[in-house]
Design an enzyme around this catalytic site. Structure first.
Site, short mmCIF file in Angstrom:
data_model
loop_
_atom_site.label_atom_id
_atom_site.label_comp_id
_atom_site.label_asym_id
_atom_site.label_seq_id
_atom_site.Cartn_x
_atom_site.Cartn_y
_atom_site.Cartn_z
N GLU A 247 0.82 -1.22 0.00
CA GLU A 247 0.00 0.00 0.00
C GLU A 247 0.85 1.27 0.00
O GLU A 247 1.80 1.39 0.78
CB GLU A 247 -0.91 0.00 1.23
CG GLU A 247 -1.79 1.24 1.35
CD GLU A 247 -2.83 1.08 2.44
OE1 GLU A 247 -3.40 -0.02 2.55
OE2 GLU A 247 -3.07 2.04 3.18
N HIS A 324 -10.01 4.23 2.75
CA HIS A 324 -9.15 4.34 3.91
C HIS A 324 -9.98 4.77 5.12
O HIS A 324 -10.73 5.75 5.07
CB HIS A 324 -8.07 5.39 3.65
CG HIS A 324 -7.29 5.79 4.85
ND1 HIS A 324 -7.54 6.95 5.55
CD2 HIS A 324 -6.26 5.18 5.50
CE1 HIS A 324 -6.69 7.04 6.56
NE2 HIS A 324 -5.90 5.98 6.56
#
EC number: 4.2.1.90
Length: 398
Positions: A247, A324
């Site tokens: 990520e 997120h």
């Protein structure tokens, strides 16, 4: 036919109020110095020794939360939150409010477009988008309350009965024991720590894999900290241990490094987007960066309104949308999207061993995963209440 009184005028918004909060809340980095989220974790600025030991040393936690209330002509109130503190509150009160007051409840697209276009010359990303996010979320919350519907119904309704979660934090073994389907580790060492640091990153991941077994998703969050050669080597070293995704290895604007890494990553996925903004930015991330998973934060990207477009774009590219953090604001969106198979829970307890509300103490009735799952309520709006005891209004609209 339904009897509808066409003479009834829709409710208008009469006031916008912006508040600040210190200590947790929307800015979950605003924690005590002992919290894992402020510890030794790789960041772009950790190439400098004086800013390596703690993320608080360079000011990750300085902004604080911003809260927006929008009130309708009959006294109904919706609210939204983001990171941004005093600067965001000033922008909301002195600039954005003019595009909200007087609008009909439900004019979210027009309002968002006006806020964005009026701030392009100094905005587009960062704190301005955070401010727009808080306003947009307040508008969606208000629209749900006025119509008596949860926001997920306004977005088309749920495509699944409940949400499934992975957990972000340094204890994936604990996450597995609590019923999560996966865990995402913070990357500890960046390029400045050399080959020894890289080997330590691999050791940490290998040890985590041994603890959780092979039937558990395991990811690494690099938080914009790597260069391409380091990321390529890290990816190669981790492949034997089942890295599900890597990520945000690069800064958001380096789409070309994302693309180069994506070419060699399979079967590991490349994920990014928590610090990206606008549908145009995500188009670049998908076209040039070739990412498999985009991760807009609903409280940073501009709110729910742009999320609709970003998710549609991702679907056209065959990419997942796994926002997120963003707690309940993300949950109401994720449950309506076919290409959002699961959600992130950010473990905000200091030692990452307890499941607590992400935005505590700012929100009341915030849902938290039980055995790795959440079933959303039918309460109108986003289904949470605001702890108004924490609010301070530093500015008033001029």
């Amino acid at each position: 036919m339904n009897d509808v009184d066409a003479s009834i005028e829709p409710k208008r918004i009469k006031e916008v109020r912006a508040y600040v909060v210190k200590g947790g809340g929307a800015d979950y980095h605003d924690q005590s110095s002992e919290h894992w989220i402020l510890g030794y974790i790789a960041t772009p600025i950790s190439i400098y020794p004086e800013y390596r030991a703690s993320r608080a040393s360079w000011g990750l936690n300085v902004l604080g939360s911003v809260v927006v209330e929008v009130e309708s002509s009959d006294g109904e109130v919706g609210f939204g939150i983001s990171t941004g503190g005093y600067p965001a509150a000033w922008i909301i009160e002195n600039h954005l409010s003019r595009f909200v007051v007087g609008k009909y409840v439900g004019e979210v697209e027009k309002t968002w477009d006006q806020m964005f276009k009026a701030t392009i010359y100094y905005g587009r990303r960062g704190i301005v988008m955070n401010a727009i996010s808080a306003v947009d979320l307040a508008l969606w919350d208000l629209m749900g309350k006025v119509r008596g519907l949860p926001v997920y119904d306004l977005l088309g309704g749920p495509v699944r009965d409940e949400l499934t979660f992975y957990a972000t934090g340094p204890r994936p073994d604990v996450a597995k024991s609590l019923g999560f389907i996966g865990g995402k580790l913070p990357l500890i060492h960046g390029p400045a720590d050399g080959i020894e640091g890289l080997r330590e990153n691999v050791r940490i991941f290998k040890e985590a894999r041994e603890k959780v077994g092979d039937d558990f998703l395991l990811m690494y969050d690099c938080w914009m900290s790597l260069d391409l050669p380091y990321a390529q080597r890290l990816l190669s070293e981790l492949k034997p241990y089942g890295l599900f995704w890597i990520e945000e290895p690069f800064i958001p604007d380096d789409y070309w490094s994302f693309g180069a890494l994506a070419n060699i990553a399979p079967p590991t996925l490349v994920a990014s987007g928590e610090h990206e903004s606008t549908v145009h930015g995500f188009r670049l991330l998908l076209e040039l960066g070739k990412v498999n998973v985009i991760q807009p934060d609903v409280t940073w990207v501009g709110g729910v309104t742009p999320m609709i477009k970003i998710a549609a774009l991702a679907e056209a590219y065959g990419a997942w949308v796994i926002p997120h953090g963003s707690s309940v604001y993300g949950y109401h969106f994720i449950i309506t999207r076919v290409n959002s198979p699961f959600a992130e829970y950010l473990v905000v307890s200091p030692d990452a061993t307890k499941i607590v509300p992400q935005f505590h103490p700012l929100l009341r009735d915030e849902p938290i995963p039980q055995n790795g799952k959440v079933r959303l309520s039918r309460k109108p709006g986003f289904g949470v209440e605001l702890n108004r005891d924490l609010l301070v209004r530093p500015f008033k609209s001029t």
